[in-house]
Each structure stands twice: as C-alpha cells, then as structure tokens.
Design a protein around this motif. Sequence first.
Motif, PDB file in Angstrom:
ATOM      1  N   HIS A  40      -4.588  -5.957   2.615  1.00 39.23           N
ATOM      2  CA  HIS A  40      -5.574  -6.074   1.542  1.00 39.23           C
ATOM      3  C   HIS A  40      -5.630  -4.731   0.815  1.00 39.23           C
ATOM      4  O   HIS A  40      -5.612  -3.674   1.452  1.00 39.23           O
ATOM      5  CB  HIS A  40      -6.961  -6.371   2.106  1.00 39.23           C
ATOM      6  N   PHE A  41      -5.742  -4.795  -0.507  1.00 37.19           N
ATOM      7  CA  PHE A  41      -5.836  -3.579  -1.308  1.00 37.19           C
ATOM      8  C   PHE A  41      -7.042  -3.658  -2.237  1.00 37.19           C
ATOM      9  O   PHE A  41      -7.446  -4.738  -2.661  1.00 37.19           O
ATOM     10  CB  PHE A  41      -4.560  -3.373  -2.138  1.00 37.19           C
ATOM     11  N   PHE A  66       0.238  -9.926  -0.567  1.00 41.75           N
ATOM     12  CA  PHE A  66      -0.957  -9.179  -0.207  1.00 41.75           C
ATOM     13  C   PHE A  66      -2.191  -9.836  -0.798  1.00 41.75           C
ATOM     14  O   PHE A  66      -2.097 -10.797  -1.558  1.00 41.75           O
ATOM     15  CB  PHE A  66      -0.836  -7.728  -0.710  1.00 41.75           C
ATOM     16  N   MET A  67      -3.347  -9.289  -0.459  1.00 42.66           N
ATOM     17  CA  MET A  67      -4.616  -9.726  -1.027  1.00 42.66           C
ATOM     18  C   MET A  67      -5.189  -8.591  -1.862  1.00 42.66           C
ATOM     19  O   MET A  67      -5.185  -7.440  -1.428  1.00 42.66           O
ATOM     20  CB  MET A  67      -5.625 -10.066   0.064  1.00 42.66           C
ATOM     21  N   CYS A  68      -5.677  -8.937  -3.044  1.00 40.50           N
ATOM     22  CA  CYS A  68      -6.417  -7.976  -3.864  1.00 40.50           C
ATOM     23  C   CYS A  68      -7.887  -8.346  -3.761  1.00 40.50           C
ATOM     24  O   CYS A  68      -8.257  -9.512  -3.918  1.00 40.50           O
ATOM     25  CB  CYS A  68      -5.956  -8.028  -5.321  1.00 40.50           C
ATOM     26  N   VAL A  69      -8.728  -7.346  -3.494  1.00 41.01           N
ATOM     27  CA  VAL A  69     -10.168  -7.580  -3.390  1.00 41.01           C
ATOM     28  C   VAL A  69     -10.930  -6.978  -4.567  1.00 41.01           C
ATOM     29  O   VAL A  69     -12.147  -7.085  -4.627  1.00 41.01           O
ATOM     30  CB  VAL A  69     -10.746  -7.041  -2.051  1.00 41.01           C
ATOM     31  N   GLY A  70     -10.211  -6.360  -5.504  1.00 39.21           N
ATOM     32  CA  GLY A  70     -10.877  -5.682  -6.618  1.00 39.21           C
ATOM     33  C   GLY A  70     -11.439  -4.373  -6.120  1.00 39.21           C
ATOM     34  O   GLY A  70     -10.720  -3.537  -5.599  1.00 39.21           O
ATOM     35  N   ALA A  71     -12.730  -4.205  -6.230  1.00 41.73           N
ATOM     36  CA  ALA A  71     -13.409  -3.043  -5.658  1.00 41.73           C
ATOM     37  C   ALA A  71     -13.896  -3.432  -4.264  1.00 41.73           C
ATOM     38  O   ALA A  71     -13.882  -4.602  -3.892  1.00 41.73           O
ATOM     39  CB  ALA A  71     -14.582  -2.631  -6.538  1.00 41.73           C
ATOM     40  N   CYS A 114      -5.984   3.190  -1.323  1.00 45.89           N
ATOM     41  CA  CYS A 114      -6.283   1.863  -1.893  1.00 45.89           C
ATOM     42  C   CYS A 114      -6.119   0.731  -0.890  1.00 45.89           C
ATOM     43  O   CYS A 114      -6.167  -0.441  -1.260  1.00 45.89           O
ATOM     44  CB  CYS A 114      -5.398   1.605  -3.111  1.00 45.89           C
ATOM     45  N   VAL A 115      -5.932   1.053   0.396  1.00 43.21           N
ATOM     46  CA  VAL A 115      -5.840   0.018   1.424  1.00 43.21           C
ATOM     47  C   VAL A 115      -7.265  -0.351   1.838  1.00 43.21           C
ATOM     48  O   VAL A 115      -8.093   0.511   2.114  1.00 43.21           O
ATOM     49  CB  VAL A 115      -5.046   0.510   2.644  1.00 43.21           C
ATOM     50  N   PHE A 116      -7.549  -1.660   1.867  1.00 41.92           N
ATOM     51  CA  PHE A 116      -8.857  -2.149   2.272  1.00 41.92           C
ATOM     52  C   PHE A 116      -8.768  -2.687   3.680  1.00 41.92           C
ATOM     53  O   PHE A 116      -7.933  -3.553   3.965  1.00 41.92           O
ATOM     54  CB  PHE A 116      -9.322  -3.253   1.306  1.00 41.92           C
ATOM     55  N   ASP A 117      -9.618  -2.201   4.576  1.00 42.01           N
ATOM     56  CA  ASP A 117      -9.654  -2.683   5.953  1.00 42.01           C
ATOM     57  C   ASP A 117     -10.656  -3.827   6.030  1.00 42.01           C
ATOM     58  O   ASP A 117     -11.859  -3.603   6.090  1.00 42.01           O
ATOM     59  CB  ASP A 117     -10.025  -1.557   6.907  1.00 42.01           C
ATOM     60  N   ALA A 118     -10.142  -5.049   6.022  1.00 44.22           N
ATOM     61  CA  ALA A 118     -10.983  -6.232   6.015  1.00 44.22           C
ATOM     62  C   ALA A 118     -11.821  -6.360   7.279  1.00 44.22           C
ATOM     63  O   ALA A 118     -12.805  -7.075   7.298  1.00 44.22           O
ATOM     64  CB  ALA A 118     -10.127  -7.477   5.832  1.00 44.22           C
ATOM     65  N   HIS A 119     -11.432  -5.664   8.340  1.00 43.98           N
ATOM     66  CA  HIS A 119     -12.132  -5.779   9.618  1.00 43.98           C
ATOM     67  C   HIS A 119     -13.081  -4.619   9.891  1.00 43.98           C
ATOM     68  O   HIS A 119     -13.730  -4.598  10.922  1.00 43.98           O
ATOM     69  CB  HIS A 119     -11.121  -5.904  10.751  1.00 43.98           C
TER      70      HIS A 119
END
Length: 83
Positions: free
Chosen positions: A8-9, A25-30, A74-79
């Motif tokens: 996720h980014f 990948f997944m984009c989450v925006g902000a 810019c990597v988002f840790d979904a967990h």
Amino acid sequence: MAGGTTPHFHNDAGHDRIAIGVREFMCVGATPPYDHPHVFLDMGDENEIVCPYCSTLYVHNPDLAAGETEPAGCVFDAHADAA
C-alpha cells in the motif's frame, strides 16, 4: 501478487510522481482519516499508472524493493493501526 501481501502506498506530501518497485499495489491517497477508497492498481505491462482518485503518477522502478519508494516515505503500513 500471488503468495504475498499487496503493498500500500500513500501520498501525504502531494508528490506529482512516486517511483515504486512493484506493478500491483493499493493506493490509499493520504493516510487516514484523509484517505480515499483504497484502490487496487495494476500496471500490467506498462511502466506507469495514474491513481483515478488522487491523480498520483506511480512509476515502476525495478531497482526498488516492494517496500521502497522514491521519494522515500510513501509506503503505508495497513496493519500499523491494528497493532
């Protein structure tokens, strides 16, 4: 991405372009709570894709690992919130 977790980014900083080391990948925006719907993006055979929600241009860079971006951060840790 069979056999692994989909990276996720995010784009909190509002970059025009983010280089990533994966094509799916997944984009989450902000980051939450300012995120958009978490959308799965697949570049296929292309080297770039634009997120339809936030208009971030993602560019594939095979020299980057799945958990790396240029610019960095810019990597988002979904967990992270689940811990």
